[in-house]
Motif scaffolding. Structure first.
Motif, short mmCIF file in Angstrom:
data_model
loop_
_atom_site.label_atom_id
_atom_site.label_comp_id
_atom_site.label_asym_id
_atom_site.label_seq_id
_atom_site.Cartn_x
_atom_site.Cartn_y
_atom_site.Cartn_z
N HIS A 173 21.13 -55.04 71.11
CA HIS A 173 20.67 -56.62 70.96
C HIS A 173 20.81 -56.96 72.62
CE1 HIS A 173 20.19 -60.86 71.29
NE2 HIS A 173 18.91 -60.37 70.90
N ASP A 174 21.38 -56.84 73.19
CA ASP A 174 21.37 -57.26 74.77
C ASP A 174 20.34 -56.06 75.54
OD1 ASP A 174 22.99 -59.06 73.69
OD2 ASP A 174 25.05 -58.20 74.39
N TYR A 175 20.95 -55.03 74.88
CA TYR A 175 20.33 -53.97 76.29
C TYR A 175 18.73 -53.73 75.37
CZ TYR A 175 18.85 -49.39 77.30
OH TYR A 175 18.43 -48.37 78.19
N ILE A 176 18.62 -54.20 74.74
CA ILE A 176 16.45 -54.34 73.83
C ILE A 176 15.84 -55.39 74.79
CG2 ILE A 176 15.34 -55.03 72.43
CD1 ILE A 176 16.75 -53.46 70.66
N LEU A 177 16.80 -56.52 75.19
CA LEU A 177 16.26 -57.59 75.53
C LEU A 177 16.38 -57.29 76.99
CD1 LEU A 177 18.18 -60.80 73.63
CD2 LEU A 177 15.63 -60.09 73.76
N GLU A 178 17.05 -57.16 77.72
CA GLU A 178 17.58 -56.32 79.17
C GLU A 178 15.67 -55.10 79.18
OE1 GLU A 178 19.53 -53.46 82.13
OE2 GLU A 178 21.69 -55.03 80.20
N LYS A 179 15.85 -54.87 78.64
CA LYS A 179 14.54 -53.69 78.82
C LYS A 179 13.68 -54.22 79.01
CE LYS A 179 17.33 -50.52 80.12
NZ LYS A 179 16.78 -49.87 81.87
N ARG A 180 13.56 -55.00 77.60
CA ARG A 180 11.89 -55.47 78.10
C ARG A 180 11.76 -56.64 78.92
NH1 ARG A 180 11.92 -56.80 71.05
NH2 ARG A 180 11.39 -55.35 70.77
N ALA A 181 12.91 -57.60 79.67
CA ALA A 181 12.72 -58.31 80.37
C ALA A 181 12.03 -57.40 82.10
CB ALA A 181 13.83 -58.84 81.02
N GLU A 182 13.14 -56.62 82.22
CA GLU A 182 12.59 -55.44 83.10
C GLU A 182 10.93 -55.01 83.01
OE1 GLU A 182 15.46 -52.30 83.09
OE2 GLU A 182 16.70 -53.17 83.95
N ARG A 183 10.64 -54.17 81.58
CA ARG A 183 8.93 -54.11 81.42
C ARG A 183 8.67 -55.34 81.57
NH1 ARG A 183 8.13 -52.72 75.76
NH2 ARG A 183 10.51 -51.44 76.14
N ALA A 184 8.45 -56.38 81.66
CA ALA A 184 8.16 -57.93 81.68
C ALA A 184 7.89 -58.69 83.48
CB ALA A 184 8.57 -59.19 80.92
N GLU A 185 8.79 -57.82 84.08
CA GLU A 185 9.15 -58.49 85.18
C GLU A 185 8.27 -57.11 85.94
OE1 GLU A 185 12.95 -58.47 87.04
OE2 GLU A 185 13.42 -60.11 85.98
N ASN A 186 7.61 -55.56 85.91
CA ASN A 186 7.09 -54.69 86.33
C ASN A 186 5.20 -54.72 85.26
OD1 ASN A 186 9.47 -54.20 87.60
ND2 ASN A 186 10.34 -53.09 86.13
N SER A 187 5.27 -55.94 84.57
CA SER A 187 3.58 -55.58 84.19
C SER A 187 2.83 -56.17 85.17
CB SER A 187 4.02 -56.03 82.75
OG SER A 187 2.16 -57.03 82.69
N PRO A 188 2.32 -55.54 85.32
CA PRO A 188 1.00 -55.75 86.11
C PRO A 188 -0.03 -57.44 85.73
CG PRO A 188 -0.09 -54.26 85.20
CD PRO A 188 1.33 -54.59 84.08
N ASN A 189 1.01 -57.84 84.62
CA ASN A 189 0.13 -59.30 84.68
C ASN A 189 0.91 -60.41 84.38
OD1 ASN A 189 -2.10 -57.73 83.24
ND2 ASN A 189 -1.40 -57.45 81.45
N SER A 190 2.06 -59.64 85.19
CA SER A 190 3.18 -61.57 85.40
C SER A 190 2.82 -61.71 86.95
CB SER A 190 4.23 -60.44 85.19
OG SER A 190 4.41 -59.33 85.76
#
Length: 95
Positions: free
Chosen positions: A78-95
């Protein structure tokens, strides 16, 4: 998706994709997935779990070191999935 929903989805993925002889409701959030005293998964199950996580949640496990840390319990997945999703959101060009 709420934390409890994500945990439930992880448990359902474990039961379905690893063909476990248990139900999702019988898997505790902190139950060890590998070894005695837990679900008793092995290295083949770990590979299947990594593939299932990528298909189900879009999260990959890059190496055995990460797998050892991330695939211990439902909570660590669970924590790993949330961590990776947060990283993806930070690296998204729309953020």
């Amino acid at each position: 998706m709420s934390d409890s929903d994500l945990r439930q989805n992880i448990k359902e993925m474990l039961v379905k994709n690893l063909m476990l002889q248990t139900t999702a409701d019988q898997i505790g959030d902190d139950l060890p997935l590998f070894g005695a005293g837990g679900l008793g998964l092995d290295s083949i199950d770990a590979l299947e779990l990594a593939v299932s996580m990528e298909k189900t949640f879009g999260v990959s496990i890059p190496n055995s070191e990460v797998a050892g840390r991330a695939l211990r319990t439902v909570n660590t997945i669970h924590d790993y999935i949330l961590e990776k999703r947060a990283e993806r959101a930070e690296n998204s060009p729309n953020s």
